[in-house]
Write a protein that holds these residues in place. Sequence first.
Motif, PDB file in Angstrom:
ATOM      1  N   CYS A  10       0.825  -1.214   0.000  1.00 52.22           N
ATOM      2  CA  CYS A  10       0.000   0.000   0.000  1.00 52.22           C
ATOM      3  C   CYS A  10       0.859   1.264   0.000  1.00 52.22           C
ATOM      4  O   CYS A  10       0.358   2.366  -0.135  1.00 52.22           O
ATOM      5  N   GLY A  11       2.184   1.091   0.206  1.00 49.75           N
ATOM      6  CA  GLY A  11       3.074   2.256   0.279  1.00 49.75           C
ATOM      7  C   GLY A  11       3.483   2.588   1.701  1.00 49.75           C
ATOM      8  O   GLY A  11       4.369   3.405   1.924  1.00 49.75           O
ATOM      9  N   ALA A  12       2.797   1.970   2.672  1.00 53.36           N
ATOM     10  CA  ALA A  12       3.097   2.142   4.095  1.00 53.36           C
ATOM     11  C   ALA A  12       3.273   3.612   4.480  1.00 53.36           C
ATOM     12  O   ALA A  12       2.581   4.485   3.965  1.00 53.36           O
ATOM     13  N   MET A  13       4.214   3.887   5.377  1.00 58.29           N
ATOM     14  CA  MET A  13       4.438   5.263   5.832  1.00 58.29           C
ATOM     15  C   MET A  13       5.479   5.952   4.962  1.00 58.29           C
ATOM     16  O   MET A  13       5.803   7.111   5.181  1.00 58.29           O
ATOM     17  N   GLU A  14       6.048   5.217   4.004  1.00 58.27           N
ATOM     18  CA  GLU A  14       7.233   5.711   3.317  1.00 58.27           C
ATOM     19  C   GLU A  14       6.959   6.297   1.931  1.00 58.27           C
ATOM     20  O   GLU A  14       7.471   7.361   1.602  1.00 58.27           O
ATOM     21  N   ALA A  15       6.137   5.603   1.126  1.00 59.40           N
ATOM     22  CA  ALA A  15       5.955   6.030  -0.263  1.00 59.40           C
ATOM     23  C   ALA A  15       5.416   7.452  -0.348  1.00 59.40           C
ATOM     24  O   ALA A  15       5.796   8.222  -1.228  1.00 59.40           O
ATOM     25  N   LYS A  16       4.561   7.836   0.599  1.00 58.43           N
ATOM     26  CA  LYS A  16       3.977   9.176   0.559  1.00 58.43           C
ATOM     27  C   LYS A  16       5.038  10.259   0.731  1.00 58.43           C
ATOM     28  O   LYS A  16       4.834  11.399   0.322  1.00 58.43           O
ATOM     29  N   ASN A  17       6.155   9.909   1.370  1.00 61.14           N
ATOM     30  CA  ASN A  17       7.214  10.904   1.546  1.00 61.14           C
ATOM     31  C   ASN A  17       8.054  11.070   0.279  1.00 61.14           C
ATOM     32  O   ASN A  17       8.770  12.052   0.128  1.00 61.14           O
ATOM     33  N   ILE A  18       7.989  10.094  -0.603  1.00 67.71           N
ATOM     34  CA  ILE A  18       8.611  10.256  -1.913  1.00 67.71           C
ATOM     35  C   ILE A  18       7.628  11.028  -2.799  1.00 67.71           C
ATOM     36  O   ILE A  18       7.986  12.018  -3.422  1.00 67.71           O
ATOM     37  N   MET A  28     -11.055  -5.838   3.925  1.00 66.91           N
ATOM     38  CA  MET A  28     -10.640  -5.730   5.324  1.00 66.91           C
ATOM     39  C   MET A  28      -9.120  -5.824   5.409  1.00 66.91           C
ATOM     40  O   MET A  28      -8.502  -6.702   4.811  1.00 66.91           O
ATOM     41  N   ALA A  29      -8.521  -4.876   6.142  1.00 68.71           N
ATOM     42  CA  ALA A  29      -7.074  -4.880   6.360  1.00 68.71           C
ATOM     43  C   ALA A  29      -6.822  -4.866   7.865  1.00 68.71           C
ATOM     44  O   ALA A  29      -7.302  -3.971   8.548  1.00 68.71           O
ATOM     45  N   PRO A  30      -6.071  -5.846   8.407  1.00 66.95           N
ATOM     46  CA  PRO A  30      -5.790  -5.849   9.844  1.00 66.95           C
ATOM     47  C   PRO A  30      -4.698  -4.847  10.219  1.00 66.95           C
ATOM     48  O   PRO A  30      -4.614  -4.441  11.374  1.00 66.95           O
ATOM     49  N   CYS A  31      -3.856  -4.473   9.259  1.00 64.74           N
ATOM     50  CA  CYS A  31      -2.739  -3.578   9.554  1.00 64.74           C
ATOM     51  C   CYS A  31      -3.220  -2.128   9.553  1.00 64.74           C
ATOM     52  O   CYS A  31      -3.881  -1.685   8.621  1.00 64.74           O
ATOM     53  N   ASN A  32      -2.864  -1.393  10.617  1.00 62.24           N
ATOM     54  CA  ASN A  32      -3.261   0.018  10.697  1.00 62.24           C
ATOM     55  C   ASN A  32      -2.764   0.831   9.512  1.00 62.24           C
ATOM     56  O   ASN A  32      -3.454   1.699   9.001  1.00 62.24           O
ATOM     57  N   GLY A  33      -1.519   0.554   9.091  1.00 66.51           N
ATOM     58  CA  GLY A  33      -0.923   1.305   7.988  1.00 66.51           C
ATOM     59  C   GLY A  33      -1.696   1.080   6.699  1.00 66.51           C
ATOM     60  O   GLY A  33      -2.046   2.025   5.987  1.00 66.51           O
ATOM     61  N   CYS A  34      -1.976  -0.182   6.383  1.00 72.91           N
ATOM     62  CA  CYS A  34      -2.737  -0.505   5.169  1.00 72.91           C
ATOM     63  C   CYS A  34      -4.130   0.116   5.251  1.00 72.91           C
ATOM     64  O   CYS A  34      -4.596   0.761   4.309  1.00 72.91           O
ATOM     65  N   TYR A  35      -4.790  -0.103   6.376  1.00 74.87           N
ATOM     66  CA  TYR A  35      -6.147   0.405   6.578  1.00 74.87           C
ATOM     67  C   TYR A  35      -6.179   1.923   6.396  1.00 74.87           C
ATOM     68  O   TYR A  35      -6.996   2.463   5.648  1.00 74.87           O
ATOM     69  N   HIS A  36      -5.247   2.603   7.042  1.00 71.34           N
ATOM     70  CA  HIS A  36      -5.137   4.052   6.939  1.00 71.34           C
ATOM     71  C   HIS A  36      -4.949   4.489   5.478  1.00 71.34           C
ATOM     72  O   HIS A  36      -5.611   5.406   4.995  1.00 71.34           O
ATOM     73  N   ASN A  37      -4.042   3.804   4.781  1.00 67.53           N
ATOM     74  CA  ASN A  37      -3.747   4.198   3.408  1.00 67.53           C
ATOM     75  C   ASN A  37      -4.924   3.973   2.463  1.00 67.53           C
ATOM     76  O   ASN A  37      -5.165   4.773   1.558  1.00 67.53           O
ATOM     77  N   THR A  61      -7.025   6.113  13.877  1.00 68.80           N
ATOM     78  CA  THR A  61      -7.968   7.212  14.136  1.00 68.80           C
ATOM     79  C   THR A  61      -7.548   8.561  13.562  1.00 68.80           C
ATOM     80  O   THR A  61      -8.329   9.505  13.608  1.00 68.80           O
ATOM     81  N   ARG A  62      -6.313   8.691  13.072  1.00 66.48           N
ATOM     82  CA  ARG A  62      -5.858  10.011  12.646  1.00 66.48           C
ATOM     83  C   ARG A  62      -5.381  10.036  11.197  1.00 66.48           C
ATOM     84  O   ARG A  62      -4.736   9.082  10.773  1.00 66.48           O
TER      85      ARG A  62
END
Lengths: 312, 259
Positions: A51-59, A85-94, A169-170
């Motif tokens: 999904c790009g996690a926390m990193e791809a968005k910074n590129i 459904m995504a159990p990972c917060n990062g995936c879900y958030h993205n 949540t954010r």
Amino acid sequence: MSKSKADKYRKVAYYPGCALEGTGHAYDRSTRQVGKALGLDLVEVPNWNCCGAMEAKNIDPKVQTYLSSRIMSITANKMGMDVVMAPCNGCYHNLKKAEYDLAHDPKSAEVVGQLAGKAGETAYQAGQVESIHALEWIKSAIGEEGLRERIRGGLKGLRVANYYGCMYTRPRHIFPEKDAGPGSESTAKPHFMDDLLAAAGAQNVEFALKTACCGGAHTLSDSDMSTRLVLNILQAAEAAGAEVIATECPTCHSGLEMHQVRAEKRFGKKTQVKIVYFTQLLGIALGLSPRKVGLHENVSDGLAALKRRGAA
Amino acid sequence: MPIHEKSLIRPENLKTHEQLVVDGVDVSGHWSTFIQSRVVTDYNEALQEEIAALPGGEYIHRCWQCGSCTNACTVNAVNPDFNPRYWIYLVRVGMESELLRDKDIIWQCVSCNKCTYACPRDVAPEGVMKALSHWLELKGHTRKSPSMIFDEVFTDQVIERGRIEEGRIIQQFFRRTGQALGQDWLIEMGRRLLRRLPLGLLMRLGLAGVHAPRTRGWARSRAALREYVAQEQSRQRRALGLEDLIEGARRDAAGITHG
């Protein structure tokens, strides 16, 4: 909880994401096992991508929007399903972030349309798919009542600090279904995990740092900062009387485990509280064996705490 | 934007008179401290536009300096010098030299999004922090931060194969930042894990180390993403008045020397 939502979530597309194939394998395993035990159906998204996690968005943020939208496009256009459904917060958030951007920012929709076109894929259109977290999935499809009926053994009053992290949540604007009146999740004081674990027989402690940050984005690039943030969370949980911290994100989970060890090695600060995925706790409460929910794959030895309570 | 900024007072501009008598009253010592005025002339009037041209910085103009971001900030609680509200103020008035005094800590934003959650003006301060870090690196004020190196290693892998494998990311990151893989705490973690891990899982993880997970049929996505990122980066460099790397490479290829 409406009847239709419970039915809708009975069979959903499942997006495990990269972490659940690696360090978060126990979360993948316990999520699948709990789903099976509860009679819920997970169909893995075929040929998924990161999904790009926390990193791809910074590129570039739109790289992340494309990557996440591809998951939703496969769900809608190849699987013919409308909930992922995504159990990972990062995936879900993205996924939620991509949904929001595609609905509100014409430029994002344009770029994603172009990238998908060049890749030879059908571009995702906002509104085709509903993205949910594992917490929402179990809470809506089964609920506390349904869970109570299926408990075999339960958690025997295990004292739990529920830790939700940041990305669940954010920021609030990408979660329009939260803070939406009775029964909905709260962004300021989330409670879905508390509700489920209480129904499974846990005793939830009063924990102020539910949505504090573990420094997960900089867990390796600014380790001292992450260790300080994690230590804060661990010590607050212990002060609240928790035996275990329940997690719902692989990055938070491995961050807490890793920096618990690092705090001990580098700062000489030892904490005893154990870190366990909420799905592992639910699995144990449902009568699954510790091995089935992958407790032996955790760095932190949660099994001992469960045995002490006679829950496992 | 007239706002009282304590951080703008330099210690060397604080003057205390050891012996001072005014109108026959002795006002010597600490309580006669006053701030010597200083004049700042080197404003960068384009600073806000430059930040707004970078991803994440688009909404900086909305800020009305309420300070909700700094109040909510995770890193500020650990290091009071980490002050998003103040940096946004400096950018908006163009005080580049003041901003540069904090250049080595701005990258430490952990992206917890508490600021973006709290902001009543939808400035998305978390994005602004990323734009500031990019700006500092692009302009050559700082070296690439460890965080940026991590983002690059990670995103390179995603664009290359569609998926990542954590072991490879960690290895590459440690190599690029010149750190040894044999950190005491990593070894201790491995030791604790190995006590209980079954052979089957170890073999599976080992296999992932040999055969990297990948998304099938990814070649066209890879090409499209590479092209897009290169275009965006060149647009950003132009917006900051820097040399266009694509143009530079073309000139090099054509055999024209420059500089």
